[in-house]
Design an enzyme around this catalytic site. Structure first.
Site, PDB file in Angstrom:
ATOM      1  N   ALA A  26     -22.366   4.804  45.441  1.00 42.27           N
ATOM      2  CA  ALA A  26     -22.225   6.072  46.160  1.00 42.27           C
ATOM      3  C   ALA A  26     -21.753   5.825  47.611  1.00 42.27           C
ATOM      4  CB  ALA A  26     -23.647   6.544  46.067  1.00 42.27           C
ATOM      5  N   GLN A 105     -19.821   3.770  39.449  1.00 41.38           N
ATOM      6  CA  GLN A 105     -21.186   4.440  39.282  1.00 41.38           C
ATOM      7  C   GLN A 105     -21.032   5.916  39.843  1.00 41.38           C
ATOM      8  OE1 GLN A 105     -24.465   1.320  40.467  1.00 41.38           O
ATOM      9  NE2 GLN A 105     -22.587   0.790  41.517  1.00 41.38           N
ATOM     10  N   HIS A 123     -21.274   6.502  34.870  1.00 36.37           N
ATOM     11  CA  HIS A 123     -22.395   7.278  34.889  1.00 36.37           C
ATOM     12  C   HIS A 123     -21.890   8.642  34.367  1.00 36.37           C
ATOM     13  CE1 HIS A 123     -24.979   4.096  37.352  1.00 36.37           C
ATOM     14  NE2 HIS A 123     -24.888   3.915  36.001  1.00 36.37           N
ATOM     15  N   CYS A 156     -22.905  30.589  22.394  1.00 35.54           N
ATOM     16  CA  CYS A 156     -24.158  30.406  21.471  1.00 35.54           C
ATOM     17  C   CYS A 156     -25.347  30.751  22.282  1.00 35.54           C
ATOM     18  CB  CYS A 156     -24.218  29.305  20.807  1.00 35.54           C
ATOM     19  SG  CYS A 156     -24.789  27.818  21.958  1.00 35.54           S
TER      20      CYS A 156
HETATM   21  P1  NAD Z   1     -27.191   3.515  46.652  1.00 29.43           P
HETATM   22  O1  NAD Z   1     -27.365   4.865  47.109  1.00 29.43           O
HETATM   23  O2  NAD Z   1     -28.126   2.794  45.743  1.00 29.43           O
HETATM   24  O3  NAD Z   1     -26.398   2.465  47.515  1.00 29.43           O
HETATM   25  C1  NAD Z   1     -25.501   2.667  48.199  1.00 29.43           C
HETATM   26  C2  NAD Z   1     -24.988   1.653  49.220  1.00 29.43           C
HETATM   27  O4  NAD Z   1     -23.834   1.735  49.906  1.00 29.43           O
HETATM   28  C3  NAD Z   1     -26.099   1.068  50.154  1.00 29.43           C
HETATM   29  O5  NAD Z   1     -26.128  -0.194  49.997  1.00 29.43           O
HETATM   30  C4  NAD Z   1     -25.587   1.406  51.498  1.00 29.43           C
HETATM   31  O6  NAD Z   1     -25.583   0.696  52.539  1.00 29.43           O
HETATM   32  C5  NAD Z   1     -23.720   1.395  51.105  1.00 29.43           C
HETATM   33  N1  NAD Z   1     -23.104   2.267  51.855  1.00 29.43           N
HETATM   34  C6  NAD Z   1     -23.388   3.615  52.321  1.00 29.43           C
HETATM   35  N2  NAD Z   1     -22.204   4.411  53.019  1.00 29.43           N
HETATM   36  C7  NAD Z   1     -21.290   3.270  52.948  1.00 29.43           C
HETATM   37  C8  NAD Z   1     -19.974   3.261  53.584  1.00 29.43           C
HETATM   38  N3  NAD Z   1     -19.324   4.112  54.146  1.00 29.43           N
HETATM   39  N4  NAD Z   1     -19.266   1.800  53.358  1.00 29.43           N
HETATM   40  C9  NAD Z   1     -19.867   0.831  52.629  1.00 29.43           C
HETATM   41  N5  NAD Z   1     -21.133   1.018  52.163  1.00 29.43           N
HETATM   42  C10 NAD Z   1     -21.667   1.830  52.225  1.00 29.43           C
HETATM   43  O7  NAD Z   1     -26.020   3.772  45.492  1.00 29.43           O
HETATM   44  P2  NAD Z   1     -25.532   3.114  44.243  1.00 29.43           P
HETATM   45  O8  NAD Z   1     -25.669   1.628  44.223  1.00 29.43           O
HETATM   46  O9  NAD Z   1     -24.200   3.660  43.776  1.00 29.43           O
HETATM   47  O10 NAD Z   1     -26.413   3.477  42.986  1.00 29.43           O
HETATM   48  C11 NAD Z   1     -26.826   4.753  42.987  1.00 29.43           C
HETATM   49  C12 NAD Z   1     -26.472   5.853  41.944  1.00 29.43           C
HETATM   50  O11 NAD Z   1     -26.351   7.056  42.271  1.00 29.43           O
HETATM   51  C13 NAD Z   1     -25.319   5.303  41.225  1.00 29.43           C
HETATM   52  O12 NAD Z   1     -25.645   5.354  39.898  1.00 29.43           O
HETATM   53  C14 NAD Z   1     -24.543   6.697  41.222  1.00 29.43           C
HETATM   54  O13 NAD Z   1     -24.429   7.254  39.990  1.00 29.43           O
HETATM   55  C15 NAD Z   1     -25.413   7.649  41.654  1.00 29.43           C
HETATM   56  N6  NAD Z   1     -24.959   8.591  43.142  1.00 29.43           N
HETATM   57  C16 NAD Z   1     -23.542   9.060  42.950  1.00 29.43           C
HETATM   58  C17 NAD Z   1     -23.226   9.726  44.068  1.00 29.43           C
HETATM   59  C18 NAD Z   1     -21.544  10.305  43.871  1.00 29.43           C
HETATM   60  O14 NAD Z   1     -21.153  10.493  42.956  1.00 29.43           O
HETATM   61  N7  NAD Z   1     -20.985  10.243  45.026  1.00 29.43           N
HETATM   62  C19 NAD Z   1     -23.857  10.126  45.184  1.00 29.43           C
HETATM   63  C20 NAD Z   1     -25.289   9.531  44.963  1.00 29.43           C
HETATM   64  C21 NAD Z   1     -25.706   8.834  43.937  1.00 29.43           C
END
Ligand code: NAD
Length: 244
Positions: A26, A105, A123, A156
């Site tokens: 994310a 993800q 995902h 449907c």
């Molecule tokens: P997470 O929210 O758990 O972690 C995000 C990480 O990214 C954090 O450690 C944070 O410090 C870091 N971060 C934030 N902005 C950043 C940047 N600009 N540069 C570098 N690092 C940065 O996210 P995750 O590990 O992907 O897990 C969360 C789940 O949520 C995933 O399974 C995903 O499917 C879903 N999700 C997806 C979206 C999307 O599609 N954009 C958004 C939110 C959540």
């Protein structure tokens, strides 16, 4: 200074390799204005009646589709978001024949918008939806956003479900298998914008056998000690400085 040296090392590794794989989460899309889950201003630190993990779970969807869709439409779909420098650089690296795949993800489709072709969406994607009754497929987010309340199949009347892996649901085997193969064969593995706490996705890193594991993240992760290079910073800003 430390970040500058890190980016120099990353640049060298990228310049020398034609088998780079990217694994992200994310945090890759926060610079596009989509909140992540676990940052300070992420979804998990906002107040809801129920925790987001509960709302975006399979059992909650089945039981309370209206409440699920209220949250999903407001928080999980960002129809106006545009790719940022990280998405564009990864697409450029692929076009140059250096990057083999983006394993993500994320469910937002921004890697494809930036031009990436081999994108493994662990995902799923908010841009694909299926009727749970007749199986009719709907591309795009309009079918969800335009529906008042729970989106229903025009054919449907069944409930439409997004092709997104909810909590309690399994990942697609073929996608997982391909991701494992790319990671296993990668020369450089760049991991960015992920807290690495969501399994089984985060567990894929253990298949990497090389010696150039790069972590680019704002906050420390549990994998920092095992990485060959850790760059603390915004991924768009970091990758934006790389020359292909
Ligand atoms: P997470 O929210 O758990 O972690 C995000 C990480 O990214 C954090 O450690 C944070 O410090 C870091 N971060 C934030 N902005 C950043 C940047 N600009 N540069 C570098 N690092 C940065 O996210 P995750 O590990 O992907 O897990 C969360 C789940 O949520 C995933 O399974 C995903 O499917 C879903 N999700 C997806 C979206 C999307 O599609 N954009 C958004 C939110 C959540």
């Amino acid at each position: 200074m430390e970040q500058t040296r890190g980016i120099e090392t990353l640049q060298n590794w990228i310049s020398e390799s034609s088998n780079i794989v990217f694994f992200g989460g994310a945090g890759v899309s926060t610079e596009s204005g989509i909140p992540d889950f676990r940052s300070q201003d992420g979804l998990y630190n906002q107040t809801y009646d129920e925790p987001p993990e509960t709302i975006i779970s399979h059992s909650y969807f089945m039981r309370y589709p209206e409440k699920f869709y209220r949250f999903y439409k407001a928080k999980m779909i960002a129809p106006n978001a545009k790719p940022n420098a990280a998405h564009y650089k990864l697409a450029e690296l692929e076009q140059a024949g250096k990057l083999k795949a983006v394993i993500t993800q994320n469910i937002d489709g921004l890697h494809q918008d930036a031009g990436s072709r081999e994108v493994l969406e662990l995902h799923g994607s908010v841009r694909r939806n299926d009727c749970m009754r007749c199986g009719e497929h709907f591309d795009g987010v309009d079918v969800i956003l335009d529906a008042p309340g729970v989106p229903r199949c025009p054919r449907c009347g069944g409930i439409i479900k997004p092709d997104v892996v909810l909590y309690e649901e399994g990942l697609d085997d073929t996608t997982l298998y391909k991701a494992v193969n790319y990671i296993r064969q990668a020369d450089v593995l760049i991991v960015g914008g992920t807290s690495l706490v969501v399994y089984p996705a985060a567990g894929l890193l253990r298949y990497y056998r090389g010696n150039k594991l790069v972590l680019i993240n704002l906050q420390p992760t549990g994998m920092d000690s095992q990485a060959d290079l850790v760059i603390a910073g915004k991924i768009g800003q970091v990758l934006g400085q790389i020359t292909v």
